[in-house]
Design a protein around this motif. Structure first.
Motif, PDB file in Angstrom:
ATOM      1  N   TRP A 136       0.834  -1.199   0.000  1.00  0.00           N
ATOM      2  CA  TRP A 136       0.000   0.000   0.000  1.00  0.00           C
ATOM      3  C   TRP A 136       0.874   1.257   0.000  1.00  0.00           C
ATOM      4  N   MET A 137       1.939   1.266   0.783  1.00  0.00           N
ATOM      5  CA  MET A 137       2.812   2.441   0.834  1.00  0.00           C
ATOM      6  C   MET A 137       3.572   2.644  -0.473  1.00  0.00           C
ATOM      7  N   TYR A 138       3.718   1.573  -1.279  1.00  0.00           N
ATOM      8  CA  TYR A 138       4.412   1.683  -2.563  1.00  0.00           C
ATOM      9  C   TYR A 138       3.502   2.142  -3.701  1.00  0.00           C
ATOM     10  N   GLY A 143       0.335   6.099  -2.469  1.00  0.00           N
ATOM     11  CA  GLY A 143       1.230   5.534  -1.470  1.00  0.00           C
ATOM     12  C   GLY A 143       1.915   6.586  -0.624  1.00  0.00           C
ATOM     13  N   LEU A 144       2.239   6.206   0.594  1.00  0.00           N
ATOM     14  CA  LEU A 144       2.847   7.142   1.546  1.00  0.00           C
ATOM     15  C   LEU A 144       4.180   7.677   1.039  1.00  0.00           C
ATOM     16  N   PHE A 145       5.012   6.804   0.463  1.00  0.00           N
ATOM     17  CA  PHE A 145       6.347   7.229   0.044  1.00  0.00           C
ATOM     18  C   PHE A 145       6.282   8.298  -1.050  1.00  0.00           C
ATOM     19  N   ASN A 146       5.451   8.080  -2.047  1.00  0.00           N
ATOM     20  CA  ASN A 146       5.372   9.051  -3.143  1.00  0.00           C
ATOM     21  C   ASN A 146       4.680  10.340  -2.710  1.00  0.00           C
ATOM     22  N   ILE A 147       3.761  10.267  -1.773  1.00  0.00           N
ATOM     23  CA  ILE A 147       3.146  11.489  -1.241  1.00  0.00           C
ATOM     24  C   ILE A 147       4.206  12.339  -0.541  1.00  0.00           C
ATOM     25  N   GLY A 153       9.017  17.976  -3.181  1.00  0.00           N
ATOM     26  CA  GLY A 153       9.351  18.522  -4.487  1.00  0.00           C
ATOM     27  C   GLY A 153       9.983  17.537  -5.438  1.00  0.00           C
ATOM     28  N   PHE A 154       9.961  16.242  -5.121  1.00  0.00           N
ATOM     29  CA  PHE A 154      10.537  15.233  -6.001  1.00  0.00           C
ATOM     30  C   PHE A 154       9.445  14.551  -6.805  1.00  0.00           C
ATOM     31  N   SER A 155       9.860  13.925  -7.903  1.00  0.00           N
ATOM     32  CA  SER A 155       8.923  13.175  -8.728  1.00  0.00           C
ATOM     33  C   SER A 155       8.612  11.832  -8.071  1.00  0.00           C
ATOM     34  N   PRO A 156       7.396  11.328  -8.252  1.00  0.00           N
ATOM     35  CA  PRO A 156       7.054  10.027  -7.674  1.00  0.00           C
ATOM     36  C   PRO A 156       7.876   8.908  -8.312  1.00  0.00           C
ATOM     37  N   ILE A 157       8.150   7.884  -7.560  1.00  0.00           N
ATOM     38  CA  ILE A 157       8.948   6.748  -8.018  1.00  0.00           C
ATOM     39  C   ILE A 157       8.022   5.587  -8.344  1.00  0.00           C
ATOM     40  N   PRO A 158       8.193   4.958  -9.504  1.00  0.00           N
ATOM     41  CA  PRO A 158       7.377   3.777  -9.829  1.00  0.00           C
ATOM     42  C   PRO A 158       7.896   2.555  -9.082  1.00  0.00           C
ATOM     43  N   TRP A 159       7.599   2.483  -7.795  1.00  0.00           N
ATOM     44  CA  TRP A 159       8.195   1.462  -6.937  1.00  0.00           C
ATOM     45  C   TRP A 159       8.008   0.060  -7.474  1.00  0.00           C
ATOM     46  N   LEU A 160       6.814  -0.281  -7.877  1.00  0.00           N
ATOM     47  CA  LEU A 160       6.528  -1.650  -8.312  1.00  0.00           C
ATOM     48  C   LEU A 160       6.386  -1.768  -9.821  1.00  0.00           C
TER      49      LEU A 160
END
Length: 306
Positions: A136-138, A143-147, A153-160
């Protein structure tokens, strides 16, 4: 006469354990090894409507498997490399972080019992619960990390969704789950070291680093060796985290031997080849355990055999 009767009493108490081990471990193990020499699949395995029709094929499964290792697009080779990377990186962080936390908790600090309890939570929580929570966080959108990254100020990461980040993601989850075991095991080893050795070293003017290098590490070696072997075995066979977080994707980039054996058995229904993967996994772990134990013995300065 007394000694002999005591031996029979010992065997009497061991019998239930041996029976359970024989039924739950040794029988399936022997059966899996036998199946690895067959062509068993969903069509010839047999059922209540048709008798089994699989046949023994000798070493054909092993020959086909290892012959595929040298092909340019070998999935087997990629899975082995990913398994080794997965195992080494996880066990490395398990040991380093676990040792660091153990050293901190071995000191007389206020609230040490509370810290120990909190640090044991990831290990106490079932691994599938941790896997779902981290998945869920990914989430790339919610997800919490991308929020947090977007707030900074960073771009979201496509974790999965990316091969590299997917491997990073499952490693992070497994490190979170596995560090408490290594920490508590090494903490037990640290507490077994006599404090008088450190007192004598301080009297002789030894620095903290010298005490760590010449007292802590050598005396911690037996415990660390056992914990490392267990960590390698558990990480090498860690099916739950990878299957629940990434299912081996994207495009098999997080597939390891144990998840690929599952895919071969229950998606491709090739039970003979899946059993062959199981034997290969067992062989890898046995070879590592024997080699590691010999290296530890060769490098031991205390003459301790474990």
């Amino acid at each position: 006469m007394t000694i002999r009767s005591n031996k029979w009493i010992a065997w009497l108490f061991l019998t239930p354990v041996l029976v359970v081990m024989a039924l739950l471990v040794f029988y399936p193990l022997v059966q899996g090894i036998i199946y690895s020499f067959t062509d068993m699949n969903q069509y010839n395995m047999g059922s209540k409507f048709a008798p089994p029709s699989w046949t023994f094929v000798g070493l054909d499964n092993y020959v086909d498997l290892f012959a595929s290792f040298f092909k340019p697009d070998s999935v087997f080779r990629d899975v082995i490399v990913q398994t080794l990377v997965w195992t080494f990186v996880n066990v490395f962080f398990h040991f380093v972080i676990g040792l660091g936390l153990a050293l901190l908790l071995n000191r007389n600090i206020k609230g040490r019992g509370i810290y120990r309890m909190l640090l044991m939570v990831p290990w106490a929580v079932p691994s599938f619960v941790s896997a779902f929570s981290w998945t869920w966080m990914y989430n790339q959108t919610y997800g919490l990390f991308n929020i947090i990254l977007q707030k900074l100020g960073f771009s979201p990461i496509p974790w999965l969704g990316d091969s590299f980040w997917a491997m990073v993601s499952v490693i992070m989850v497994n490190v979170w789950v596995g560090v408490p075991f290594m920490m508590i095991t090494l903490l037990g080893g640290l507490q077994s070291i006599p404090p008088s050795l450190y007192e004598a070293a301080r009297v002789d003017g030894a620095s903290p680093w010298s005490q760590f290098w010449n007292i802590t590490l050598p005396l911690l070696r037996p415990v660390a060796a056992t914990a490392t072997v267990l960590g390698v075995i558990w990480t090498f066979n860690m099916f739950t985290i990878i299957f629940l977080v990434t299912r081996g994707g994207p495009v098999r980039s997080t597939e390891i031997l144990v998840t690929y054996a599952y895919r071969e058995a229950f998606l491709n229904w090739n039970f003979g080849m899946a059993a062959t993967y199981g034997v290969v996994i067992l062989s890898f772990l046995l070879a590592f355990t024997v080699l590691y134990r010999r290296l530890i013995k060769a490098n031991s300065n205390e003459g301790v055999y474990y």
